[in-house]
Design an enzyme around this catalytic site. Structure first.
Site, PDB file in Angstrom:
ATOM      1  N   LYS A  93      54.389  49.578  80.468  1.00 30.65           N
ATOM      2  CA  LYS A  93      55.095  50.062  81.660  1.00 30.65           C
ATOM      3  C   LYS A  93      54.120  50.119  82.811  1.00 30.65           C
ATOM      4  O   LYS A  93      53.048  50.718  82.705  1.00 30.65           O
ATOM      5  CB  LYS A  93      55.668  51.473  81.407  1.00 30.65           C
ATOM      6  N   LYS A 117      47.545  57.229  82.516  1.00 30.89           N
ATOM      7  CA  LYS A 117      48.534  57.894  83.354  1.00 30.89           C
ATOM      8  C   LYS A 117      49.847  58.069  82.610  1.00 30.89           C
ATOM      9  O   LYS A 117      50.441  59.152  82.593  1.00 30.89           O
ATOM     10  CB  LYS A 117      48.767  57.069  84.626  1.00 30.89           C
ATOM     11  N   LYS A 129      50.367  46.206  83.889  1.00 28.46           N
ATOM     12  CA  LYS A 129      50.417  46.011  85.337  1.00 28.46           C
ATOM     13  C   LYS A 129      50.539  44.521  85.618  1.00 28.46           C
ATOM     14  O   LYS A 129      50.140  43.686  84.800  1.00 28.46           O
ATOM     15  CB  LYS A 129      49.159  46.553  86.000  1.00 28.46           C
ATOM     16  N   ASP A 169      55.351  48.137  93.219  1.00 26.78           N
ATOM     17  CA  ASP A 169      54.032  48.644  93.612  1.00 26.78           C
ATOM     18  C   ASP A 169      53.846  48.189  95.059  1.00 26.78           C
ATOM     19  O   ASP A 169      54.839  47.896  95.749  1.00 26.78           O
ATOM     20  CB  ASP A 169      52.940  48.090  92.682  1.00 26.78           C
ATOM     21  N   THR A 213      56.786  59.047  93.494  1.00 30.70           N
ATOM     22  CA  THR A 213      55.318  59.075  93.503  1.00 30.70           C
ATOM     23  C   THR A 213      54.810  60.053  94.556  1.00 30.70           C
ATOM     24  O   THR A 213      53.922  60.876  94.285  1.00 30.70           O
ATOM     25  CB  THR A 213      54.739  57.675  93.753  1.00 30.70           C
ATOM     26  N   SER A 381      60.348  56.351  86.591  1.00 32.61           N
ATOM     27  CA  SER A 381      60.750  55.051  86.048  1.00 32.61           C
ATOM     28  C   SER A 381      61.170  55.193  84.584  1.00 32.61           C
ATOM     29  O   SER A 381      62.140  54.570  84.135  1.00 32.61           O
ATOM     30  CB  SER A 381      59.591  54.048  86.157  1.00 32.61           C
TER      31      SER A 381
END
Length: 449
Positions: A93, A117, A129, A169, A213, A381
């Site tokens: 993720k 994280k 990522k 992102d 975020t 998410s």
């Protein structure tokens, strides 16, 4: 530079050797390894079976060509990446970043950070990522659509709701997610809502995901301030950036009684001692996709724009670096400390250099590292994935309440872990150790794979 336990020095040396020319990845690995000496001393079994070496090595690295047609009919070629770093706790993720600076080092550092994280959220998600060296700025919607379709034409074979679930992102918002989801659906003939998060509400998105975020970072810093009997109320804050993370950080700080006096974009920063007009920032950045320099012209008296420069020269009580990696240097940290900053919360991924982090810690400034502070986005998410799996849609209030609970829990976990390992108030060490232990325990349970 902080010291690394002698048992871990060979591991770092091998990471540097095997990943030559990847400074961002080296920095991320070093920062975690600096925290693990105390863990190995207390739990020597974590040094067995090359566990740490395996954590530092991605499970899979995918690099691919992205050909696409611009509006002039010319073929353009970009490079795409997906690094599936660790799946011990769940499907990979992590977001997709479109920016000219994207390279393998940056994607690997982001995937490595994402692993810990995601572990801190307590939710069943692994770390990954992706991205491309494509710049959506200045491109038409048609060009962005064609690029996203070409990007997904390769990526689709590597993702899925039980395998790898990308999100947005830098450079990837609702528009880009929509184009990629449409292409995924077209290629697979399957409406798999759980394959991407950050989707529009009409086709499986989650309320509060856009805000998550920024809101989450603010909740974390509010919790840090609370340990000193303080809060955002009456504080002056500086927030770098003016994208989604920065905008919703500013929004939540204002709701807590703080005043935002400066924000920025890649060209410069704007100062408004009367308090940033957030509605005007949203109009410029979200609706018109303009530059923050327009703010001073439209706002008028009391505000001014500084081209280039360092936003951290603006005196404040709380600093929230929310733009990009290594944007806040040791010099910036010393300036902020001299001007009286009491708390720093990283809204971006690794936005403070190691020298800056040390300066804040040595000065007794409350410091929330990105892997803890900005975990609200990926946490929400994961909540979107939960809603997709149950064919459900939660209210904004319910989703934000879950987000707040998760962020307070992350704060308390980091604080308790720092206490356990003898450094009260060291959120960097607390986040690194707590995230590592959760990943390590899952990997040990699953054998050498």
């Amino acid at each position: 530079m902080a010291s690394i336990d002698e048992k871990l020095e060979p591991i770092l040396a091998e990471v540097l050797r095997r990943n030559a020319g990847e400074p961002e990845f080296h920095q991320a690995v070093r920062e975690v390894l600096e925290s693990l000496g105390r863990v190995i001393a207390k739990r020597p079994e974590y040094a067995d079976d090359a566990l740490i070496e395996r954590i530092c090595e991605p499970e899979r690295q995918i690099i691919f060509r992205i050909p696409w047609l611009d509006d002039d009919g010319q073929v353009q070629v970009n490079r795409g990446f997906r690094v599936q770093f660790n799946s011990a706790l769940g499907p990979y993720k992590g977001g997709i970043r479109f920016h000219p600076s994207v390279n393998l080092s940056i994607i690997k550092f982001l995937g490595f950070e994402q692993t810990f994280k995601n572990a801190l959220t307590g939710l069943p998600i692994g770390g990954g990522k992706g991205g491309a060296d494509f710049d959506p700025r200045g491109r038409s919607d048609a060009e962005v659509m064609r690029f996203c379709q070409s990007f997904m034409t390769e990526l689709y074979r590597h993702i899925g709701d039980k395998t790898d679930v990308p999100a947005g992102d830098i450079g990837v918002g609702g528009r880009e997610i929509g184009y990629m989801f449409g292409q995924y659906k077209r290629l697979t003939n399957c409406f798999a809502a759980g394959v991407l998060t950050g989707k529009g509400m009409l086709y499986g998105g989650s309320r509060a995901r856009t805000e998550a975020t920024g809101y989450g970072s603010t909740y974390f810093v509010q919790s840090m301030l609370g340990t000193k009997g303080d809060s955002f109320d009456g504080k002056k804050a500086v927030v770098s950036g003016s994208g989604n993370v920065a905008i919703y950080t500013m929004e939540k700080i204002q709701s807590f009684g703080g005043t935002i006096i400066a924000c920025s974009d890649s060209a410069g920063y704007v100062v408004d001692e009367n308090g940033i007009d957030l509605n005007l920032v949203k109009e410029i950045k979200l609706a018109r996709r303009g530059r923050i320099s327009e703010y001073a012209r439209l706002r008028g008296t009391g505000s001014h724009y500084v081209e280039g420069g360092r936003i951290w020269d603006v005196a404040c009580d709380v600093a929230m670096p929310s733009a990009t990696q290594n944007e806040l240097t040791g010099r910036d940290a010393r300036t902020l400390i001299k001007n009286g900053v009491i708390a720093v919360g990283e809204g971006a991924n690794m936005p403070s250099t190691p020298e800056a982090v040390r300066a804040f810690q040595e000065a007794g400034v409350l410091f929330g590292p990105g892997k803890a502070t900005n975990a609200g986005g990926v946490a929400t998410s994961a909540l979107e994935m939960q809603q997709n799996a149950s064919r459900d849609s939660w209210s904004f209030k319910r989703t934000e309440e879950r987000l707040a609970d998760i962020m307070h829990s992350i704060h308390d976990t980091c604080a308790a872990t720092a206490d356990e390992y003898g450094t009260p108030g060291d959120y960097v060490l607390g986040a690194n150790i707590a995230g590592f232990v959760r990943v390590a325990e899952a990997m040990r349970a699953q054998g050498v794979i």
